[in-house]
Scaffold this active site. Structure first.
Site, PDB file in Angstrom:
ATOM      1  N   ARG A  52      21.045 -20.516  53.704  1.00 47.14           N
ATOM      2  CA  ARG A  52      20.014 -20.766  54.728  1.00 47.14           C
ATOM      3  C   ARG A  52      18.884 -19.752  54.530  1.00 47.14           C
ATOM      4  NH1 ARG A  52      22.857 -21.842  60.508  1.00 47.14           N
ATOM      5  NH2 ARG A  52      20.834 -22.790  60.983  1.00 47.14           N
TER       6      ARG A  52
ATOM      7  N   LYS B  22      20.061 -25.754  73.663  1.00 51.02           N
ATOM      8  CA  LYS B  22      20.146 -24.450  72.989  1.00 51.02           C
ATOM      9  C   LYS B  22      18.980 -24.258  72.029  1.00 51.02           C
ATOM     10  CE  LYS B  22      22.891 -24.050  69.189  1.00 51.02           C
ATOM     11  NZ  LYS B  22      22.291 -23.445  68.000  1.00 51.02           N
ATOM     12  N   ASN B  23      18.702 -25.301  71.238  1.00 55.60           N
ATOM     13  CA  ASN B  23      17.710 -25.126  70.174  1.00 55.60           C
ATOM     14  C   ASN B  23      16.270 -25.173  70.680  1.00 55.60           C
ATOM     15  OD1 ASN B  23      19.784 -24.730  68.448  1.00 55.60           O
ATOM     16  ND2 ASN B  23      19.760 -26.778  67.542  1.00 55.60           N
TER      17      ASN B  23
ATOM     18  N   ARG C  92      28.894 -20.558  71.468  1.00 59.25           N
ATOM     19  CA  ARG C  92      27.523 -20.266  71.033  1.00 59.25           C
ATOM     20  C   ARG C  92      26.600 -21.420  71.392  1.00 59.25           C
ATOM     21  NH1 ARG C  92      27.334 -20.140  65.607  1.00 59.25           N
ATOM     22  NH2 ARG C  92      25.126 -20.153  66.034  1.00 59.25           N
TER      23      ARG C  92
ATOM     24  N   CYS D 188      25.898 -20.211  61.934  1.00 54.36           N
ATOM     25  CA  CYS D 188      26.916 -21.025  61.274  1.00 54.36           C
ATOM     26  C   CYS D 188      26.766 -20.935  59.756  1.00 54.36           C
ATOM     27  CB  CYS D 188      26.772 -22.483  61.706  1.00 54.36           C
ATOM     28  SG  CYS D 188      27.192 -22.753  63.420  1.00 54.36           S
TER      29      CYS D 188
ATOM     30  N   ARG E 187      21.712 -17.093  64.108  1.00 53.58           N
ATOM     31  CA  ARG E 187      20.619 -17.490  63.233  1.00 53.58           C
ATOM     32  C   ARG E 187      19.271 -17.319  63.953  1.00 53.58           C
ATOM     33  NH1 ARG E 187      18.830 -18.689  58.073  1.00 53.58           N
ATOM     34  NH2 ARG E 187      17.115 -20.139  58.223  1.00 53.58           N
TER      35      ARG E 187
ATOM     36  N   ASP F 279      23.296 -32.058  63.035  1.00 54.80           N
ATOM     37  CA  ASP F 279      24.231 -31.460  63.996  1.00 54.80           C
ATOM     38  C   ASP F 279      25.205 -32.484  64.574  1.00 54.80           C
ATOM     39  OD1 ASP F 279      23.027 -29.026  63.610  1.00 54.80           O
ATOM     40  OD2 ASP F 279      21.742 -29.167  65.371  1.00 54.80           O
TER      41      ASP F 279
HETATM   42  C1  EPZ Z   1      17.763 -25.621  63.223  1.00 56.88           C
HETATM   43  O1  EPZ Z   1      18.187 -24.704  62.229  1.00 56.88           O
HETATM   44  C2  EPZ Z   1      18.869 -25.663  64.240  1.00 56.88           C
HETATM   45  N1  EPZ Z   1      19.082 -24.335  64.785  1.00 56.88           N
HETATM   46  C3  EPZ Z   1      20.143 -26.195  63.600  1.00 56.88           C
HETATM   47  O2  EPZ Z   1      21.126 -26.331  64.595  1.00 56.88           O
HETATM   48  C4  EPZ Z   1      19.876 -27.568  62.983  1.00 56.88           C
HETATM   49  O3  EPZ Z   1      21.028 -27.977  62.284  1.00 56.88           O
HETATM   50  C5  EPZ Z   1      18.690 -27.475  62.029  1.00 56.88           C
HETATM   51  O4  EPZ Z   1      17.539 -26.915  62.692  1.00 56.88           O
HETATM   52  C6  EPZ Z   1      18.276 -28.823  61.442  1.00 56.88           C
HETATM   53  O5  EPZ Z   1      17.961 -29.699  62.482  1.00 56.88           O
HETATM   54  C7  EPZ Z   1      18.296 -23.838  65.710  1.00 56.88           C
HETATM   55  O6  EPZ Z   1      17.342 -24.450  66.152  1.00 56.88           O
HETATM   56  C8  EPZ Z   1      18.638 -22.506  66.262  1.00 56.88           C
HETATM   57  P1  EPZ Z   1      15.963 -25.702  59.143  1.00 56.88           P
HETATM   58  P2  EPZ Z   1      17.185 -24.127  61.168  1.00 56.88           P
HETATM   59  O7  EPZ Z   1      15.117 -24.509  58.918  1.00 56.88           O
HETATM   60  O8  EPZ Z   1      15.858 -23.923  61.795  1.00 56.88           O
HETATM   61  C9  EPZ Z   1      16.270 -25.068  54.429  1.00 56.88           C
HETATM   62  C10 EPZ Z   1      23.219 -26.035  65.613  1.00 56.88           C
HETATM   63  O9  EPZ Z   1      24.417 -26.326  65.343  1.00 56.88           O
HETATM   64  N2  EPZ Z   1      15.319 -23.948  54.593  1.00 56.88           N
HETATM   65  O10 EPZ Z   1      15.309 -26.963  59.575  1.00 56.88           O
HETATM   66  O11 EPZ Z   1      17.852 -22.995  60.502  1.00 56.88           O
HETATM   67  C11 EPZ Z   1      17.630 -24.757  55.020  1.00 56.88           C
HETATM   68  O12 EPZ Z   1      18.402 -23.993  54.135  1.00 56.88           O
HETATM   69  C12 EPZ Z   1      22.295 -25.506  64.532  1.00 56.88           C
HETATM   70  O13 EPZ Z   1      22.745 -26.120  66.742  1.00 56.88           O
HETATM   71  C13 EPZ Z   1      14.842 -23.299  53.463  1.00 56.88           C
HETATM   72  O14 EPZ Z   1      15.198 -23.627  52.325  1.00 56.88           O
HETATM   73  O15 EPZ Z   1      17.129 -25.360  60.165  1.00 56.88           O
HETATM   74  C14 EPZ Z   1      18.182 -26.134  55.294  1.00 56.88           C
HETATM   75  O16 EPZ Z   1      18.723 -26.646  54.119  1.00 56.88           O
HETATM   76  C15 EPZ Z   1      22.967 -25.379  63.201  1.00 56.88           C
HETATM   77  N3  EPZ Z   1      13.973 -22.260  53.635  1.00 56.88           N
HETATM   78  C16 EPZ Z   1      16.946 -26.949  55.643  1.00 56.88           C
HETATM   79  O17 EPZ Z   1      15.832 -26.181  55.186  1.00 56.88           O
HETATM   80  C17 EPZ Z   1      13.543 -21.858  54.864  1.00 56.88           C
HETATM   81  O18 EPZ Z   1      12.737 -20.909  54.948  1.00 56.88           O
HETATM   82  C18 EPZ Z   1      16.756 -27.207  57.132  1.00 56.88           C
HETATM   83  O19 EPZ Z   1      16.798 -25.958  57.837  1.00 56.88           O
HETATM   84  C19 EPZ Z   1      14.036 -22.527  56.000  1.00 56.88           C
HETATM   85  C20 EPZ Z   1      14.932 -23.570  55.848  1.00 56.88           C
END
Ligand code: EPZ
Length: 433
Positions: A123, A22-23, A402, A118, A94, A310
């Site tokens: 986020r 998915k990701n 999803r 989620c 998202r 995850d």
């Molecule tokens: C991706 O989310 C995945 N989703 C998530 O999978 C996964 O949990 C996550 O990466 C971490 O591996 C998709 O790829 C669609 P991040 P993403 O930006 O990109 C903070 C699932 O269940 N952050 O790496 O949203 C954020 O709040 C999903 O498949 C900022 O502060 O994750 C978090 O604490 C859930 N500012 C941390 O970084 C930003 O601009 C990591 O988020 C961006 C992120």
């Protein structure tokens, strides 16, 4: 609302192969907007987030359809693209955030209402926006929507991400492909799905080096063509099947997903007492249901290559009946363990305190009526129910579909008693009582 019924106590046997991740598939679909020729993503799962992405592509003027297992897109002229992302599609997942860069680059502006997904805690998208602003985009915030405009092409930059966000790295990778000159991204995420996006873009003609390391270098303004591409297998789905056999007992083989992609989870299962045998793209897992797994685990979920966030709820599901207390800390998301309420309803002694989940272990899980709080939390409740006595009813307001096309059928195919009950069936049962 659908419910899933799971009658615990059946061991699992057989072979299963995860679909494409998915990701990977979701950002790749967004990236096809940059391509000047048709693209085809192979073996893409039938997820509701994929349906939402196809609807989003149509809504902004692109042509994207499913042909059997494949997703196919056609190139679209910049003049035919609209940068307005409809609120109901932005709010459904998202991954609507992945459309910021491609629409800004191609259509000249993009307006993204609040992205959904989620509820794992705050986020923000500040890193996506800071990187795009550094490339020359004008950022306007209005309520919960963000509008980005460019006046001329984006410019290559040397940009350091304040933390290795997966989504922001992908956004800036896509933007850099369209920017004038060279972009250097420092502090980039190294997840396999980031590497997959880089490989996809390179197969289309982009010049990118450094994926899988914290420093990515992109030479922009290469015309991108199209490609038929097989995205990575879903390492989180592979870990979910592994968690299922660890909870229920039995022996299964997960094929088509190299163990390196979920090595930290397999290591954890080994330490719990699951017998794990690995070869190139095959993993065989065996667990004797008559013996309790080992607890005493202290897991710390963080960015790749650490234990994947995850998979943290899945690990929790495995540890509920283990022989000693365990703890799991999630460094990335403040509300990763909303599934703890469901675990407790099933008789587990576990408690979420901030980012930490405390699991006493030693539970004898009993069936209960529980609700999926989010995608992975829902999958974790299903896994726990495989070990529980009696028939658990898992209310799922659309979360599991999803991220897993057919999770109940997948585990049923391995021997679990697990089925989806649709609203219509439930209503007709009520009437016939
Ligand atoms: C991706 O989310 C995945 N989703 C998530 O999978 C996964 O949990 C996550 O990466 C971490 O591996 C998709 O790829 C669609 P991040 P993403 O930006 O990109 C903070 C699932 O269940 N952050 O790496 O949203 C954020 O709040 C999903 O498949 C900022 O502060 O994750 C978090 O604490 C859930 N500012 C941390 O970084 C930003 O601009 C990591 O988020 C961006 C992120």
């Amino acid at each position: 609302m659908q419910t899933i019924t799971i009658t615990g106590g059946q061991t699992l046997h057989g072979t299963i192969r995860p679909a494409a991740a998915k990701n990977s598939v979701l950002p790749l679909l967004a990236a096809t907007l940059l391509c000047g020729a048709p693209c085809c993503l192979r073996n893409a799962p039938e997820l509701s987030d994929v349906d939402t992405s196809l609807a989003l592509l149509q809504a902004v003027g692109a042509k994207a359809v499913r042909h059997g297992p494949d997703l196919c897109t056609l190139p679209v002229a910049a003049a035919d693209l609209c940068g307005e992302i409809p609120p109901h599609l932005a709010g459904a997942m998202r991954s609507s955030v992945f459309y910021l860069a491609p629409l800004l680059c191609r259509a000249g502006m993009v307006r993204l209402p609040l992205p959904g997904g989620c509820r794992l805690g705050p986020r923000p998208v500040d890193i996506h926006l800071a990187g795009l602003a550094a490339m020359g985009a004008r950022v306007e915030l209005e309520g919960e929507a963000v509008t980005l405009r460019r006046f001329g092409p984006l410019q290559g930059v040397d940009f350091t991400l304040r933390l290795p966000s997966v989504g922001a790295t992908m956004t800036l990778l896509m933007a850099a492909c369209c920017a004038m000159g060279t972009t250097v991204l420092r502090g980039a995420a190294c997840e396999p799905e980031v590497c997959d996006l880089a490989r996809f873009l390179r197969a289309c003609g982009a010049q990118i080096t450094g994926e899988g390391t914290p420093v990515l270098v992109i030479q922009g303004r290469r015309a991108l063509s199209g490609v038929a591409y097989e995205p990575l297998p879903d390492r989180i789905a592979a870990a979910t099947y592994a968690a299922a056999v660890a909870a229920a007992g039995g022996q299964i083989t997960v094929e088509g997903c190299a163990p390196v992609y979920y090595q930290a989870f397999l290591q954890f299962l080994t330490e719990c007492g699951v017998v794990v045998e690995k070869s190139d793209a095959l993993v065989t897992l065996a667990r004797d249901p008559a013996r309790r797994l080992h607890g005493g685990q202290h897991l710390f979920a963080n960015a790749w290559p650490a234990f994947a966030t995850d998979t943290a709820p899945l690990a929790a599901a495995v540890l509920l009946e283990a022989d000693a207390p365990s703890e799991i800390y999630d460094h990335l998301f403040a509300n990763r363990f909303a599934c703890a309420t469901g675990f407790a309803a099933m008789g587990a002694d576990c408690r979420a305190a901030g980012r930490m989940l405390h699991i006493a272990g030693g539970a004898n899980l009993q069936a209960a009526a529980v609700t999926a709080p989010d995608l992975r939390g829902g999958a974790a409740l299903l896994v726990a129910a495989l070990a529980a006595q009696g028939t658990t009813v898992l209310r799922d307001p659309g979360h599991i579909r999803r991220g897993y096309a057919h999770l109940p059928a997948d585990v049923a195919g391995l021997g679990a008693q697990c089925a989806v009950q649709s609203q219509a069936v439930q209503e007709s049962r009520k009437q016939s009582i």
